[in-house]
Design an enzyme around this catalytic site. Sequence first.
Site, PDB file in Angstrom:
ATOM      1  N   CYS A 188       0.795  -1.217   0.000  1.00 17.85           N
ATOM      2  CA  CYS A 188       0.000   0.000   0.000  1.00 17.85           C
ATOM      3  C   CYS A 188       0.830   1.270   0.000  1.00 17.85           C
ATOM      4  CB  CYS A 188      -1.084   0.011   1.029  1.00 17.85           C
ATOM      5  SG  CYS A 188      -2.428   0.833   0.210  1.00 17.85           S
TER       6      CYS A 188
ATOM      7  N   ARG B 283      -5.407   5.561   0.996  1.00 13.37           N
ATOM      8  CA  ARG B 283      -5.256   4.511   0.001  1.00 13.37           C
ATOM      9  C   ARG B 283      -5.751   3.166   0.516  1.00 13.37           C
ATOM     10  NH1 ARG B 283      -1.554   6.653  -3.883  1.00 13.37           N
ATOM     11  NH2 ARG B 283      -1.402   4.584  -4.770  1.00 13.37           N
TER      12      ARG B 283
ATOM     13  N   TRP C 243      -1.664  -3.382   2.905  1.00 12.29           N
ATOM     14  CA  TRP C 243      -2.981  -3.864   2.513  1.00 12.29           C
ATOM     15  C   TRP C 243      -2.746  -5.319   2.114  1.00 12.29           C
ATOM     16  CZ3 TRP C 243      -5.179  -5.317  -2.350  1.00 12.29           C
ATOM     17  CH2 TRP C 243      -6.582  -5.345  -2.367  1.00 12.29           C
TER      18      TRP C 243
ATOM     19  N   ASN D 156       5.705  -2.668  -1.908  1.00 11.97           N
ATOM     20  CA  ASN D 156       4.395  -2.734  -2.576  1.00 11.97           C
ATOM     21  C   ASN D 156       4.586  -3.567  -3.824  1.00 11.97           C
ATOM     22  OD1 ASN D 156       3.228  -1.031  -0.751  1.00 11.97           O
ATOM     23  ND2 ASN D 156       3.347   0.792  -2.055  1.00 11.97           N
ATOM     24  N   GLY D 157       3.562  -4.323  -4.191  1.00  9.80           N
ATOM     25  CA  GLY D 157       3.675  -5.152  -5.389  1.00  9.80           C
ATOM     26  C   GLY D 157       3.584  -6.618  -5.007  1.00  9.80           C
TER      27      GLY D 157
ATOM     28  N   GLU E 285     -21.829   2.645 -13.045  1.00 11.76           N
ATOM     29  CA  GLU E 285     -21.026   3.504 -12.181  1.00 11.76           C
ATOM     30  C   GLU E 285     -21.793   3.830 -10.895  1.00 11.76           C
ATOM     31  OE1 GLU E 285     -18.105   4.357 -11.776  1.00 11.76           O
ATOM     32  OE2 GLU E 285     -18.116   6.211 -10.635  1.00 11.76           O
TER      33      GLU E 285
ATOM     34  N   LYS F 109     -20.418   2.746  -7.266  1.00 13.07           N
ATOM     35  CA  LYS F 109     -20.203   3.700  -6.164  1.00 13.07           C
ATOM     36  C   LYS F 109     -20.900   3.201  -4.904  1.00 13.07           C
ATOM     37  CE  LYS F 109     -17.683   5.405  -7.244  1.00 13.07           C
ATOM     38  NZ  LYS F 109     -16.798   5.621  -8.327  1.00 13.07           N
TER      39      LYS F 109
ATOM     40  N   GLU G  52     -19.184   0.005  -3.384  1.00 12.85           N
ATOM     41  CA  GLU G  52     -17.841   0.128  -2.792  1.00 12.85           C
ATOM     42  C   GLU G  52     -17.818   0.932  -1.493  1.00 12.85           C
ATOM     43  OE1 GLU G  52     -14.690   1.851  -5.174  1.00 12.85           O
ATOM     44  OE2 GLU G  52     -16.083   3.183  -6.170  1.00 12.85           O
TER      45      GLU G  52
ATOM     46  N   HIS H 129     -34.844  -9.260 -19.252  1.00 15.17           N
ATOM     47  CA  HIS H 129     -34.203 -10.517 -19.649  1.00 15.17           C
ATOM     48  C   HIS H 129     -33.592 -11.250 -18.456  1.00 15.17           C
ATOM     49  CE1 HIS H 129     -34.855  -9.707 -23.870  1.00 15.17           C
ATOM     50  NE2 HIS H 129     -34.404  -8.468 -23.672  1.00 15.17           N
TER      51      HIS H 129
ATOM     52  N   LYS I  24      -6.605   2.541  -3.250  1.00 24.16           N
ATOM     53  CA  LYS I  24      -6.807   3.628  -4.201  1.00 24.16           C
ATOM     54  C   LYS I  24      -6.192   3.305  -5.564  1.00 24.16           C
ATOM     55  CE  LYS I  24      -8.137   7.613  -5.676  1.00 24.16           C
ATOM     56  NZ  LYS I  24      -9.551   7.644  -6.133  1.00 24.16           N
TER      57      LYS I  24
HETATM   58  O1  M6R Z   1      -6.451   4.833 -11.010  1.00 24.22           O
HETATM   59  P1  M6R Z   1      -7.381   4.220 -11.991  1.00 24.22           P
HETATM   60  O2  M6R Z   1      -8.351   5.195 -12.573  1.00 24.22           O
HETATM   61  O3  M6R Z   1      -6.693   3.432 -13.063  1.00 24.22           O
HETATM   62  O4  M6R Z   1      -8.242   3.187 -11.147  1.00 24.22           O
HETATM   63  C1  M6R Z   1      -9.144   2.317 -11.763  1.00 24.22           C
HETATM   64  C2  M6R Z   1     -10.033   1.668 -10.739  1.00 24.22           C
HETATM   65  O5  M6R Z   1      -9.284   0.939  -9.825  1.00 24.22           O
HETATM   66  C3  M6R Z   1     -10.882   2.705  -9.981  1.00 24.22           C
HETATM   67  O6  M6R Z   1     -11.663   3.477 -10.846  1.00 24.22           O
HETATM   68  C4  M6R Z   1     -11.812   1.984  -8.981  1.00 24.22           C
HETATM   69  O7  M6R Z   1     -12.796   1.255  -9.667  1.00 24.22           O
HETATM   70  C5  M6R Z   1     -12.430   2.987  -8.020  1.00 24.22           C
HETATM   71  N1  M6R Z   1     -12.436   2.438  -6.709  1.00 24.22           N
HETATM   72  C6  M6R Z   1     -13.818   3.344  -8.380  1.00 24.22           C
HETATM   73  O8  M6R Z   1     -14.396   4.219  -7.486  1.00 24.22           O
END
Ligand code: M6R
Length: 612
Positions: free
Chosen positions: A2, A27, A75, A101-102, A485, A489, A492, A508, A607
């Site tokens: 993270c 993040r 994370w 990280n990674g 979207e 939202k 999440e 359907h 993030k």
């Molecule tokens: O940094 P990015 O725009 O590439 O991130 C893509 C997704 O991880 C990001 O949009 C994610 O879906 C968000 N949590 C949405 O709110």
Amino acid sequence: MCGIVGYVGRKNATDILLEGLKRLEYRGYDSAGLAVMGTEAKLKVVKAVGKTVFLEEKLTREPATGQAGIAHTRWATHGVPSEANAHPHLDCAGRLALVHNGIVENHEELKRRLEALGHRFVSATDTEVLAHLIEEHARHRPFEEALCAALKEVVGTFGLAVVMVDQPRTVYGARRGSPLVVGVGRDGENYLASDPAALIAHTRDIIYLGDDEVVRLDDNGIETFSLDRVRVTKAPETVSWSLQEIERGHHPHFMVKEIHEQPTVVRNALAGRLDARQGMSVLGGLKDVDERLRRAERLTISACGSAYLAGAIGAMMIEECAEIPVRAEIASELRYRKPIFDANREAFIAVSQSGETADTLGALREAKNKGVLTLGIVNVVGSAVARETDAGVFVHAGPEIAVASTKAFTAQLTVFALLAMHLGRQRRLSLAAGQRLAEELASLPEKVERLLEQDEAIRLLAKKYSRYPSFLYIGRKYNAPLANEGALKLKEVSYVHAEGYAAGEMKHGPIALLDDGFPVFAIATKDSLQEKVKSNVQEAKARRAPIVVLASEGDEAMAQLADDVIWVPRTTEMLSPILNVIPMQLFAYHLAVARGLDPDKPRNLAKAVTVE
Ligand code: M6R
């Protein structure tokens, strides 16, 4: 993975590291830790599960003082959140500490080899293998060579920071696929971080490390080199973000602060880019590739999450204005398919707020390998997508701190509208149509302001709906991806199950779910398909589903069908998602708060998703 922070200087490293970690809290993370090098050439490592305040409390009981150190918020990917799994990780001798990280994809194989050589592991992480691997290489060569040799053996991604007792005033960093930046300080102070937001209280001069680059920070300054130990000269770039932009101010959460920033965000995305008289958009970042774009006969857009959904809407905008086929593809799928690109007549657009999303980068690299012209629609200047694309357009949304993307999404849509206009005017879009689009775009910030005035009404609405376990979001054409979207939202930040559907698909399958306990959120603003959405709303209503509609101001007929209505200022069909998304963001935010949740730190989410 993270957040990473590193520091070398004359101040108390612990204070600086803790402050940096707090700035990265947004993040998402589940544990935190730091390693500081004291004067007696000893490493002091302190870790805590949970919030950074727990680490802070622990540090009052077990102080760590020194002028160099590294810190991390974790994370969990490999191993549960626990002190043993929290970073920093140490080698067997406890002389080296490392944060990462990674993902080390070959960690099992490396671990087996190192265990056979006598290394003892104390965590379930993939990261710990790196500490032992460097230790092993350092038996036979100087530390810096050992670090590079070890990293060459790694399959996978890393953004990492390392300290070791033999070099008490040195911090090393390295990057492959996971962001790491150097903050260039003054008076011999320098910093490392996975995100510039951790550093801008100290410096705005940032060096972005490239893949397979290593950096050494010590009393002699900053030196960057490749894994082959060839020196790489890198100039710092100045980050324009202000401290105010990364602080919450009077807002209770970053998410609502960022939602309310959107009039300015849309203004900034448009600033200097609209030529109202010529009905054109001026996109300086595309100047060098304009002729290739003029010849493009098709486009591929690829991204993840909300950025993908912005891309799906952008694809329709471009098809409408430029009359060329555009496909929008989820990056994690595209990169592993056998996508057919036409190198001479196609352009590829990667969309990303962070510019560091692993799958988006993977798809971008796949397109590059096929020789396609690559463009980026990116928020973070200096990020990997920005660096690796041939050209692009920055969305200028400013730092987005909340995990849920709001203002970056709106800015991406605004930039797509500008791009559609640009490509359209290069082709058959008339002057008059371009002028109308420019005029409508220019009026959006004020309309966003009007929408935000309904914040309190939407809060009450969200409260009313806060106990339902599931929602169905529906919309058509431009607003079909927007329904996804809205649902994304909600799920999440509030952990409420929500699905987004193209409204015509409801009959359907998903209609089977509907009853008086399953609300439908319909995007039903005035457009060419509104009558059809109306029919879908009626179908849902006939199943006794509670109905919330987004209706155009004054559309009483639509409002009559609904249990609750949110009014949206009128605009063109193509631009409608830029307005319609705002109340959906507010609804998700307030519903999360009504359920007693912290929308800024949704569980299990990060993030920037820099791992696959
Ligand atoms: O940094 P990015 O725009 O590439 O991130 C893509 C997704 O991880 C990001 O949009 C994610 O879906 C968000 N949590 C949405 O709110």
